[in-house]
Design a protein around this motif. Structure first.
Motif, short mmCIF file in Angstrom:
data_model
loop_
_atom_site.label_atom_id
_atom_site.label_comp_id
_atom_site.label_asym_id
_atom_site.label_seq_id
_atom_site.Cartn_x
_atom_site.Cartn_y
_atom_site.Cartn_z
N ALA A 1 0.85 -1.19 0.00
CA ALA A 1 0.00 0.00 0.00
C ALA A 1 0.89 1.24 0.00
N THR A 2 0.63 2.13 -0.93
CA THR A 2 1.31 3.41 -0.97
C THR A 2 0.26 4.48 -0.70
N ASN A 3 0.44 5.23 0.38
CA ASN A 3 -0.53 6.25 0.78
C ASN A 3 -0.08 7.63 0.35
N ARG A 4 -1.06 8.44 -0.04
CA ARG A 4 -0.78 9.81 -0.44
C ARG A 4 -1.90 10.69 0.09
N THR A 5 -1.51 11.78 0.71
CA THR A 5 -2.50 12.72 1.24
C THR A 5 -2.46 13.98 0.37
N THR A 6 -3.64 14.41 -0.06
CA THR A 6 -3.75 15.63 -0.86
C THR A 6 -4.75 16.57 -0.22
N THR A 7 -4.58 17.85 -0.47
CA THR A 7 -5.52 18.85 0.02
C THR A 7 -5.93 19.71 -1.17
N HIS A 8 -7.24 19.83 -1.35
CA HIS A 8 -7.78 20.64 -2.44
C HIS A 8 -8.93 21.47 -1.88
N GLU A 9 -8.80 22.78 -1.99
CA GLU A 9 -9.81 23.72 -1.49
C GLU A 9 -10.17 23.44 -0.04
N GLY A 10 -9.15 23.17 0.78
CA GLY A 10 -9.33 22.97 2.20
C GLY A 10 -9.79 21.57 2.59
N GLU A 11 -10.05 20.72 1.63
CA GLU A 11 -10.49 19.35 1.93
C GLU A 11 -9.31 18.39 1.76
N THR A 12 -9.03 17.64 2.83
CA THR A 12 -7.93 16.69 2.81
C THR A 12 -8.46 15.31 2.45
N LYS A 13 -7.79 14.67 1.51
CA LYS A 13 -8.17 13.32 1.10
C LYS A 13 -6.95 12.41 1.20
N GLN A 14 -7.19 11.19 1.59
CA GLN A 14 -6.12 10.19 1.62
C GLN A 14 -6.42 9.18 0.52
#
Length: 93
Positions: free
Chosen positions: A8-21
């Motif tokens: 599993a390779t995890n990546r966290t992104t933030t777009h317009e204040g919303e964080t997604k994993q």
């Protein structure tokens, strides 16, 4: 010996204040002594460094649709030290 691992390779992104994993799953094939090492010493959640090459299998399913699967053929496998488990903390006012 051969072992097939799911990495599993995890990546966290933030777009317009919303964080997604996002989690990307990769199949890793390990052969010989590396497979024996993986079987004896690796457990779910362990951190590893894998070096190898990509291999893509292509086939056509029963419906005639093309399918493919890309795996990593591992040449090197390094287990990283386990990080200490976080200790429970108590907040007091």
């Amino acid at each position: 010996a051969v072992a097939e691992l799911r990495l599993a390779t995890n990546r966290t992104t933030t777009h317009e204040g919303e964080t997604k994993q996002e989690t990307e799953w990769t199949t890793v094939k390990v052969w010989s002594q590396r497979a024996e090492f993986a079987h004896a010493h690796l457990h779910k959640g362990d951190a590893v460094i894998i070096q190898g090459r990509l291999h893509t299998e292509k086939w056509t399913n029963a419906k005639g649709d093309p399918r493919w699967r890309t795996t990593v053929i591992a040449h090197e496998l390094t287990a990283l030290p386990r990080s200490p488990q976080p200790q429970p903390s108590t907040l007091t006012e």
